[in-house]
Motif scaffolding. Structure first.
Motif, PDB file in Angstrom:
ATOM      1  N   MET A   1       0.821  -1.146  -0.222  1.00  0.00           N
ATOM      2  CA  MET A   1      -0.097  -0.032   0.098  1.00  0.00           C
ATOM      3  C   MET A   1       0.736   1.171   0.028  1.00  0.00           C
ATOM      4  O   MET A   1       0.708   2.368  -0.833  1.00  0.00           O
ATOM      5  CB  MET A   1      -0.838  -0.074   1.177  1.00  0.00           C
ATOM      6  N   ALA A   2       1.749   1.126   0.903  1.00  0.00           N
ATOM      7  CA  ALA A   2       2.721   2.228   0.965  1.00  0.00           C
ATOM      8  C   ALA A   2       3.424   2.645  -0.534  1.00  0.00           C
ATOM      9  O   ALA A   2       3.423   3.803  -0.923  1.00  0.00           O
ATOM     10  CB  ALA A   2       3.766   2.265   2.155  1.00  0.00           C
ATOM     11  N   CYS A   3       3.934   1.535  -1.196  1.00  0.00           N
ATOM     12  CA  CYS A   3       4.614   1.664  -2.403  1.00  0.00           C
ATOM     13  C   CYS A   3       3.675   1.946  -3.537  1.00  0.00           C
ATOM     14  O   CYS A   3       3.841   3.068  -4.098  1.00  0.00           O
ATOM     15  CB  CYS A   3       5.255   0.332  -2.677  1.00  0.00           C
ATOM     16  N   PHE A   4       2.595   1.477  -3.381  1.00  0.00           N
ATOM     17  CA  PHE A   4       1.400   1.884  -4.369  1.00  0.00           C
ATOM     18  C   PHE A   4       1.044   3.426  -4.362  1.00  0.00           C
ATOM     19  O   PHE A   4       0.930   4.017  -5.447  1.00  0.00           O
ATOM     20  CB  PHE A   4       0.383   1.063  -4.384  1.00  0.00           C
ATOM     21  N   GLY A   5       0.840   3.783  -2.848  1.00  0.00           N
ATOM     22  CA  GLY A   5       0.196   5.419  -2.876  1.00  0.00           C
ATOM     23  C   GLY A   5       1.521   6.193  -3.261  1.00  0.00           C
ATOM     24  O   GLY A   5       1.295   7.418  -3.932  1.00  0.00           O
ATOM     25  N   ALA A   6       2.644   5.926  -2.943  1.00  0.00           N
ATOM     26  CA  ALA A   6       3.698   6.877  -3.271  1.00  0.00           C
ATOM     27  C   ALA A   6       4.162   6.895  -4.849  1.00  0.00           C
ATOM     28  O   ALA A   6       4.273   7.749  -5.346  1.00  0.00           O
ATOM     29  CB  ALA A   6       5.391   6.249  -2.528  1.00  0.00           C
ATOM     30  N   ALA A   7       3.941   5.601  -5.530  1.00  0.00           N
ATOM     31  CA  ALA A   7       4.215   5.679  -6.819  1.00  0.00           C
ATOM     32  C   ALA A   7       3.139   6.443  -7.446  1.00  0.00           C
ATOM     33  O   ALA A   7       3.300   6.974  -8.588  1.00  0.00           O
ATOM     34  CB  ALA A   7       4.213   4.162  -7.251  1.00  0.00           C
ATOM     35  N   SER A   8       1.680   6.325  -7.141  1.00  0.00           N
ATOM     36  CA  SER A   8       0.502   7.035  -7.789  1.00  0.00           C
ATOM     37  C   SER A   8       1.110   8.703  -7.798  1.00  0.00           C
ATOM     38  O   SER A   8       0.660   9.086  -8.443  1.00  0.00           O
ATOM     39  CB  SER A   8      -0.485   6.648  -6.974  1.00  0.00           C
ATOM     40  N   ALA A   9       1.461   9.085  -6.379  1.00  0.00           N
ATOM     41  CA  ALA A   9       1.672  10.357  -6.420  1.00  0.00           C
ATOM     42  C   ALA A   9       2.839  10.890  -7.538  1.00  0.00           C
ATOM     43  O   ALA A   9       2.723  11.763  -8.200  1.00  0.00           O
ATOM     44  CB  ALA A   9       2.120  10.793  -5.114  1.00  0.00           C
ATOM     45  N   ALA A  10       3.591  10.183  -7.477  1.00  0.00           N
ATOM     46  CA  ALA A  10       5.021  10.026  -8.596  1.00  0.00           C
ATOM     47  C   ALA A  10       4.352  10.102 -10.078  1.00  0.00           C
ATOM     48  O   ALA A  10       4.930  11.039 -10.830  1.00  0.00           O
ATOM     49  CB  ALA A  10       5.908   9.040  -8.527  1.00  0.00           C
TER      50      ALA A  10
ATOM     51  N   GLY B   1       4.046  -2.217  -6.078  1.00  0.00           N
ATOM     52  CA  GLY B   1       3.236  -2.232  -4.985  1.00  0.00           C
ATOM     53  C   GLY B   1       1.861  -2.751  -5.116  1.00  0.00           C
ATOM     54  O   GLY B   1       1.511  -3.388  -4.187  1.00  0.00           O
ATOM     55  N   ALA B   2       1.313  -2.804  -6.112  1.00  0.00           N
ATOM     56  CA  ALA B   2      -0.023  -3.605  -6.657  1.00  0.00           C
ATOM     57  C   ALA B   2       0.238  -5.075  -6.247  1.00  0.00           C
ATOM     58  O   ALA B   2      -0.598  -5.794  -5.605  1.00  0.00           O
ATOM     59  CB  ALA B   2      -0.455  -3.239  -7.850  1.00  0.00           C
ATOM     60  N   ALA B   3       1.425  -5.663  -6.895  1.00  0.00           N
ATOM     61  CA  ALA B   3       1.697  -7.177  -6.627  1.00  0.00           C
ATOM     62  C   ALA B   3       1.883  -7.447  -5.075  1.00  0.00           C
ATOM     63  O   ALA B   3       1.344  -8.579  -5.042  1.00  0.00           O
ATOM     64  CB  ALA B   3       2.900  -7.323  -7.327  1.00  0.00           C
TER      65      ALA B   3
ATOM     66  N   ALA C   1       8.803   4.713 -15.244  1.00  0.00           N
ATOM     67  CA  ALA C   1       9.269   4.549 -13.900  1.00  0.00           C
ATOM     68  C   ALA C   1       8.471   4.461 -12.840  1.00  0.00           C
ATOM     69  O   ALA C   1       8.533   3.376 -12.022  1.00  0.00           O
ATOM     70  CB  ALA C   1      10.751   5.231 -14.040  1.00  0.00           C
ATOM     71  N   ALA C   2       7.841   5.320 -12.694  1.00  0.00           N
ATOM     72  CA  ALA C   2       6.855   5.355 -11.550  1.00  0.00           C
ATOM     73  C   ALA C   2       5.716   4.284 -11.630  1.00  0.00           C
ATOM     74  O   ALA C   2       5.463   3.395 -10.812  1.00  0.00           O
ATOM     75  CB  ALA C   2       6.165   6.939 -11.470  1.00  0.00           C
ATOM     76  N   ARG C   3       5.377   4.029 -12.677  1.00  0.00           N
ATOM     77  CA  ARG C   3       4.366   2.926 -13.218  1.00  0.00           C
ATOM     78  C   ARG C   3       4.913   1.575 -12.919  1.00  0.00           C
ATOM     79  O   ARG C   3       4.236   0.657 -12.227  1.00  0.00           O
ATOM     80  CB  ARG C   3       3.808   2.861 -14.682  1.00  0.00           C
ATOM     81  N   VAL C   4       6.135   1.312 -13.048  1.00  0.00           N
ATOM     82  CA  VAL C   4       6.910   0.135 -12.686  1.00  0.00           C
ATOM     83  C   VAL C   4       6.837   0.092 -11.076  1.00  0.00           C
ATOM     84  O   VAL C   4       6.288  -1.094 -10.594  1.00  0.00           O
ATOM     85  CB  VAL C   4       8.203   0.244 -13.104  1.00  0.00           C
TER      86      VAL C   4
END
Length: 453
Positions: free
Chosen positions: A81-90, A110-112, A102-105
């Motif tokens: 969740m933390a990874c997904f949220g931070a990457a979504s903001a990026a 995070g989703a996985a 890169a942010a989508r990767v």
């Protein structure tokens, strides 16, 4: 945990996380034209802004589910969740297409990490078989609604607030959802289950990543796809060798569970092959052939979307009464009839025609019944390892979806070419036949389960 009102914040948080994971598979598609214009991205860059999410998601699901079984799903879900949220903001703040990819990767990673554990934690919270079936039904129905909701939500956000809003949407939802998960008590790893076979996990990730990338790139780059497929076969063969000698293999599936889990994963893959392949072609027909806007096209898919969140709980009750595999057969047959109806309506019916809407509703209803049944069958096959079972089912669904989109694109061709609608109808009829095959498999398994030993 007892099935009281106090469980609902956790249920909503886990289902909300699952919804976001699947929503991001399709929601970005309608934003691609504006992303390309603002970030000056070419067609390859736009394609990778979608694929950069799908590839790590499919490649890591099995591994993250197995790791969650070893180390505790709470920890893995919180990290995801933390990874997904931070990457979504990026993604929302990306100044160029390279940063966005890169942010989508990272978002896919995070989703996985998040996805298998959401189901595992829900199943662990159920007090009995009936409550667990209901929870699986709710989880599957909410997640199932995310795929067809993608074009609608994406169209609304892009037209009203711009493409960056598609990514900003996930940030507050994750911030709220992470709270009830963090409040769960920490669970210590089971004795002897704290270690992870790193070599096996690495080969599994490489094999799945190459396989899914090969499926995605096959229409545009068949030679590269062939090389990737060969690499996938090599990695998976290496995995078989490593797992045979590992003290604690990453895919520790008991012999008695291999067949039911494998069949559940196969049906799940066939389901998404038809669902995502059909949705991919349908949105092109509505927008490129009938000239609808992304929002209008999304609204026209509502008959397919609405049954998905409504049928999860009833499907769970039906499965408790007649069995998971029989329920799956009923859902697959219904979805096949709806898909055949869509194929028949497309060449002659204009957008919004009644036969098309009715067929979409039938298709969505079938998927709304099939999804929780087949997910429940996977979980029942390995109740002692819910993360691995969830990972296997969802990996099959992601791989099936990638194959479905690639096959649909190859069969129908470009939307501007003559005969596109007719070829699309043919591809949809093929999808209906695949769903009939899935129904036959479900009936066969149901009969074998009832046969005397």
């Amino acid at each position: 945990m007892t099935p009281t009102r106090s469980r609902w914040p956790l249920t909503l948080a886990l289902c909300g996380g699952y919804f976001l994971v699947l929503l991001d598979v399709t929601v970005v598609n309608v934003a691609l034209p504006r992303i390309g214009a603002e970030l000056q991205a070419d067609a390859a860059g736009l394609a990778w802004s979608v694929d950069a999410y799908s590839v790590p998601l499919a490649a890591l699901l099995l591994v993250s589910g197995a790791i969650g079984d070893r180390l505790g799903h709470r920890l893995v879900v919180l990290l995801g969740m933390a990874c997904f949220g931070a990457a979504s903001a990026a993604c929302a703040l990306a100044p160029g297409i390279g940063v966005l990819i890169a942010a989508r990767v990272v978002q896919g990673i995070g989703a996985a990490l998040m996805l298998p554990g959401t189901l595992a934690l829900l199943v662990e919270s159920g007090s009995d078989e009936a409550s667990r079936s209901r929870l699986v039904g709710i989880w599957a129905s909410i997640g199932g609604a995310a795929l067809p909701a993608g074009p609608l939500i994406g169209g609304l956000l892009v037209q009203s607030a711009g493409w960056r809003a598609v990514f900003w949407l996930s940030v507050p939802v994750i911030a709220v959802a992470i709270v009830p998960v963090a409040r769960l008590p920490r669970s210590a790893p089971a004795p002897g289950h704290g270690d992870v076979d790193a070599a096996g996990a690495g080969l599994l990730m490489i094999g799945l990543a190459c396989l899914v990338t090969a499926a995605i790139r096959a229409p545009e780059a068949p030679l590269a796809a062939g090389a990737l497929a060969a690499a996938a076969v090599g990695a998976l063969l290496g995995l078989a060798v490593v797992e045979r000698h590992a003290a604690r293999p990453v895919l520790a599936v008991p012999r008695t569970a291999r067949r039911p889990l494998g069949l559940a994963a196969l049906v799940a893959g066939l389901m998404n092959l038809c669902a995502l392949g059909g949705l991919f072609l349908l949105t092109q027909v509505l927008q490129d052939v009938h000239g609808l806007s992304p929002l209008a096209a999304g609204l026209l898919t509502l008959p397919a979307m609405l049954p998905l969140p409504l049928l999860g709980a009833p499907a769970g009750r039906l499965a408790a009464r007649i069995g998971l595999w029989r329920t799956g057969a009923l859902g697959a047959a219904t979805a096949a009839a709806g898909m055949a109806g869509i194929a028949a309506a497309l060449p002659d019916a204009g957008a919004g025609a009644v036969p098309l809407a009715l067929s979409l509703a039938l298709w969505g209803s079938g998927l709304g019944v099939l999804t929780p049944a087949i997910v429940g069958a996977a979980m029942k096959a390995m109740p002692e390892s819910p993360g691995l079972a969830s990972g296997a089912s969802n990996t099959a669904r992601q791989a099936g979806g990638a194959l479905g989109i690639a096959a649909s694109a190859a069969i129908a061709g470009p939307s501007h070419a003559a005969g596109f609608v007719v070829r699309t109808s043919g591809a949809l009829l093929g999808g209906a036949a695949v769903l009939v095959l899935a129904a036959v498999l479900c009936i066969a398994v149901s009969r074998q389960e009832k046969a005397p030993s």
